[in-house]
Design an enzyme around this catalytic site. Structure first.
Site, PDB file in Angstrom:
ATOM      1  N   CYS A 199       1.434  -1.739   0.090  1.00  0.00           N
ATOM      2  CA  CYS A 199       0.040   0.178  -0.408  1.00  0.00           C
ATOM      3  C   CYS A 199       1.064   1.173  -0.739  1.00  0.00           C
ATOM      4  O   CYS A 199       2.008   1.129  -0.215  1.00  0.00           O
ATOM      5  CB  CYS A 199      -1.209  -0.177   1.245  1.00  0.00           C
ATOM      6  SG  CYS A 199      -1.542  -1.654   1.189  1.00  0.00           S
ATOM      7  N   GLY A 249      -0.547   0.645  -5.128  1.00  0.00           N
ATOM      8  CA  GLY A 249      -2.343  -0.633  -5.081  1.00  0.00           C
ATOM      9  C   GLY A 249      -3.252   0.715  -5.722  1.00  0.00           C
ATOM     10  O   GLY A 249      -3.397   1.440  -5.760  1.00  0.00           O
ATOM     11  N   ASN A 285       0.786   0.955   6.095  1.00  0.00           N
ATOM     12  CA  ASN A 285       1.481   0.361   4.978  1.00  0.00           C
ATOM     13  C   ASN A 285       2.497  -0.962   5.559  1.00  0.00           C
ATOM     14  O   ASN A 285       3.186  -0.265   6.831  1.00  0.00           O
ATOM     15  CB  ASN A 285       2.175   1.287   3.960  1.00  0.00           C
ATOM     16  CG  ASN A 285       3.452   0.377   2.727  1.00  0.00           C
ATOM     17  OD1 ASN A 285       4.347   0.178   2.838  1.00  0.00           O
ATOM     18  ND2 ASN A 285       2.596  -0.743   2.540  1.00  0.00           N
ATOM     19  N   GLY A 286       2.256  -2.118   5.290  1.00  0.00           N
ATOM     20  CA  GLY A 286       2.708  -2.779   5.607  1.00  0.00           C
ATOM     21  C   GLY A 286       2.074  -4.292   6.939  1.00  0.00           C
ATOM     22  O   GLY A 286       0.838  -4.351   5.518  1.00  0.00           O
ATOM     23  N   CYS A 334      13.067  -3.108   2.641  1.00  0.00           N
ATOM     24  CA  CYS A 334      13.211  -4.700   2.311  1.00  0.00           C
ATOM     25  C   CYS A 334      13.716  -4.275   0.787  1.00  0.00           C
ATOM     26  O   CYS A 334      13.225  -3.112   0.129  1.00  0.00           O
ATOM     27  CB  CYS A 334      11.612  -4.264   1.320  1.00  0.00           C
ATOM     28  SG  CYS A 334      10.922  -5.191   0.199  1.00  0.00           S
ATOM     29  N   TYR A 341      11.206  -4.337  -7.224  1.00  0.00           N
ATOM     30  CA  TYR A 341      10.126  -3.936  -8.210  1.00  0.00           C
ATOM     31  C   TYR A 341       9.203  -3.568  -7.577  1.00  0.00           C
ATOM     32  O   TYR A 341       9.042  -2.072  -8.755  1.00  0.00           O
ATOM     33  CB  TYR A 341       9.773  -5.165  -8.519  1.00  0.00           C
ATOM     34  CG  TYR A 341       8.029  -5.520  -8.435  1.00  0.00           C
ATOM     35  CD1 TYR A 341       7.311  -5.734 -10.122  1.00  0.00           C
ATOM     36  CD2 TYR A 341       7.206  -5.301  -7.599  1.00  0.00           C
ATOM     37  CE1 TYR A 341       6.556  -4.901  -9.949  1.00  0.00           C
ATOM     38  CE2 TYR A 341       5.842  -5.238  -7.954  1.00  0.00           C
ATOM     39  CZ  TYR A 341       5.102  -5.298  -9.614  1.00  0.00           C
ATOM     40  OH  TYR A 341       3.670  -5.337 -10.036  1.00  0.00           O
ATOM     41  N   CYS A 401       6.598 -13.266   1.107  1.00  0.00           N
ATOM     42  CA  CYS A 401       7.109 -12.002   2.253  1.00  0.00           C
ATOM     43  C   CYS A 401       6.023 -12.209   3.289  1.00  0.00           C
ATOM     44  O   CYS A 401       4.495 -12.377   3.098  1.00  0.00           O
ATOM     45  CB  CYS A 401       6.800 -11.494   1.608  1.00  0.00           C
ATOM     46  SG  CYS A 401       7.223  -9.300   2.497  1.00  0.00           S
ATOM     47  N   CYS A 414      16.222  -6.630   4.121  1.00  0.00           N
ATOM     48  CA  CYS A 414      15.530  -7.931   4.195  1.00  0.00           C
ATOM     49  C   CYS A 414      15.501  -8.252   3.236  1.00  0.00           C
ATOM     50  O   CYS A 414      15.336  -7.905   2.057  1.00  0.00           O
ATOM     51  CB  CYS A 414      14.373  -7.534   5.078  1.00  0.00           C
ATOM     52  SG  CYS A 414      12.999  -9.224   5.126  1.00  0.00           S
ATOM     53  N   CYS A 437      12.549 -12.806   0.695  1.00  0.00           N
ATOM     54  CA  CYS A 437      12.431 -13.162  -0.483  1.00  0.00           C
ATOM     55  C   CYS A 437      12.329 -14.566  -0.995  1.00  0.00           C
ATOM     56  O   CYS A 437      12.703 -15.247  -1.563  1.00  0.00           O
ATOM     57  CB  CYS A 437      11.004 -12.437  -1.398  1.00  0.00           C
ATOM     58  SG  CYS A 437      12.092 -11.024  -1.422  1.00  0.00           S
TER      59      CYS A 437
END
Ligand code: AMP
Length: 452
Positions: free
Chosen positions: A9, A35, A109-110, A244, A250, A390, A442, A445
């Protein structure tokens, strides 16, 4: 089982500007890529909060009349992405509530990792939930906190949640911005041209409204915005950054700077690294638009192989509902992406995409390029194989649907019908983001190393 619906988001907050809701609206436009499912804004005129939220794109949710009703000098906004789960309007944000201290609205967001546990405890104590959103937990935690002031209640509440959260809270007279201790998701602070402040998921929102970037909200930091004062910083948690890395791969827009670095430049670096790791002789380098564009430019510049726009993307295709037959599904891909036959016919092409998740997109694209006459198609991916889901806010499918978790490179290459396939490796990815090791990022993924 709760649905994870605070994924992917965008959040924005405007404080101390007479056109607050308009600036929030423009900001949401530039954050639309995070989003497309629903959008919403809450504003405060000092006495009362107003909220408008609806399913659909920002442009369709708001018009002049609606923005006029969102009066006041502070506003927060949200664009929501959701997976196939619940898409009810109840799950759009901001989440608004009345409680003993007055009124508040929250955008998030998260993804909270202990949401279910917190929710079950609250329900056992008599709380009633209206949505499936993690964010509603926060409303209850704040409302039930024994602290007298909202700021202390927010601190109390965020200490009871775990996971990824970039949050903006609005009360009648204040605004608060908070980032989890790892800073999983981005959140930046800027100054508006005619006074006032902005916080937003990405700095591309600042550029649109003429704001000047000040700094990122620090991991574990709570910023308090009060009228006529500088934002006050409160260190709620000791920061232990784990940004992240998929934001660079992406998610974020190339014209944003996230975690202190240009997204475009980092993506280009990934393409350059890929050219070193996985060289191959070919006539052309072509990106899968739009995600693969910066890394394809990097690959082309580093390898000297000409860059061409071999695939056209139609930007006006949103969700299409024609799915039932295979023929229709193929048509759906072609509606979105079509091959430039004159460019690729008879050529050996390198196709660059930012990631392979399920593998279905690559398979369809490669088939399409071959049907359009490409002699050979060599797939290059500017991130490592996505092997693990994730839990911190990016929408990735379960492990059984992640192709790289279930097949070897050779098997994937065969499945997607490519002549060769190569990925960026983790070391090269970290090098592209100017990191020596994964300490600050992080990479779960790609590695399955989850910090929480
Ligand atoms: P697939 O391998 O068919 O599942 O899809 C891979 C494509 O989806 C790539 O072109 C990516 O750019 C894009 N992609 C990667 N991650 C996501 C995500 N979290 N949400 C939507 N699209 C994504």
């Amino acid at each position: 089982m709760l649905e994870n619906i605070n994924e992917k988001c965008a959040v924005v907050g405007i404080f101390g500007h007479k056109e607050a809701s308009r600036l929030a609206y423009f900001s949401l436009h530039s954050l639309q890529h995070r989003g497309q499912e629903a959008a919403g804004i809450s504003s405060s005129n000092g006495k009362k909060l107003q909220t408008i939220k609806k399913r659909g794109l920002v442009m369709r949710v708001f018009d002049e009349d609606k923005l006029n009703t969102l009066s006041g000098s502070s506003a927060i906004g949200h664009t929501r992405y959701s997976t196939a789960g619940d898409d009810s309007i109840l799950d759009a944000q901001p989440v608004f509530a009345r409680y003993d201290l007055g009124e508040m609205a929250i955008v998030h967001n998260g993804n909270l990792t202990n949401a279910e546990e917190v929710r079950n405890k609250l329900i056992a104590n008599g709380a009633i939930f209206q949505t499936f959103m993690d964010t509603e937990n926060l409303i209850h935690l704040i409302a039930k906190s024994e602290q007298k002031k909202l700021v202390d209640r927010i601190i109390d509440a965020v200490q009871r949640i775990e996971g990824a959260f970039s949050l903006v809270f609005l009360s009648r007279t204040k605004m608060f911005a908070m980032r989890d201790r790892h800073g999983f998701r981005p959140l930046s602070l800027g100054k508006l041209p005619n006074g006032g402040y902005i916080v937003a998921s990405e700095t591309c929102a600042f550029d649109l409204v003429g704001a000047i970037f000040i700094r990122d909200v620090k991991p574990g930091e709570l910023l308090v915005f009060r009228e006529g004062k500088e934002p006050k910083s409160i260190k709620v948690f000791e920061p232990t950054p784990k940004h992240c890395i998929f934001e660079y791969v992406y998610f974020a827009r190339p014209d944003s700077s996230v975690f202190g670095q240009s997204v475009y430049q980092t993506r280009k670096n990934m393409g350059k690294e890929l050219a070193h790791i996985a060289p191959i002789e070919a006539d052309l380098v072509i990106p899968v638009p739009d995600g693969g564009v910066p890394s394809a430019i990097g690959y082309s510049q580093e390898s000297g192989i000409p860059y061409e726009m071999g695939i056209m993307r139609n930007h006006y295709i949103g969700r299409t509902f024609i799915e039932p037959t295979q023929e229709m599904r193929d048509l759906k891909v072609k509606m979105k992406l079509s091959p430039m036959v004159d460019i690729i016919k008879g050529k050996k092409v390198i196709v660059i995409d930012d990631s392979i998740v399920r593998g279905t997109t690559s398979r369809r694209i490669i088939r399409m390029l071959k049907e359009a006459g490409a002699k050979e198609v060599h797939m290059r991916v500017s991130s490592p194989p996505t092997t693990d889901p994730c839990f911190y806010g990016v929408d990735t499918p379960d492990k059984e649907n992640l192709i790289a978790a279930n097949m070897s490179n050779e098997e994937i290459c065969k499945y997607i019908e490519a002549d060769s396939l190569a990925y960026l490796d983790e070391a090269a990815l970290l090098k592209s983001v100017n990191a020596n090791n994964e300490d600050k990022y992080c990479t779960a993924c790609f590695t399955g190393n989850y910090i929480i």
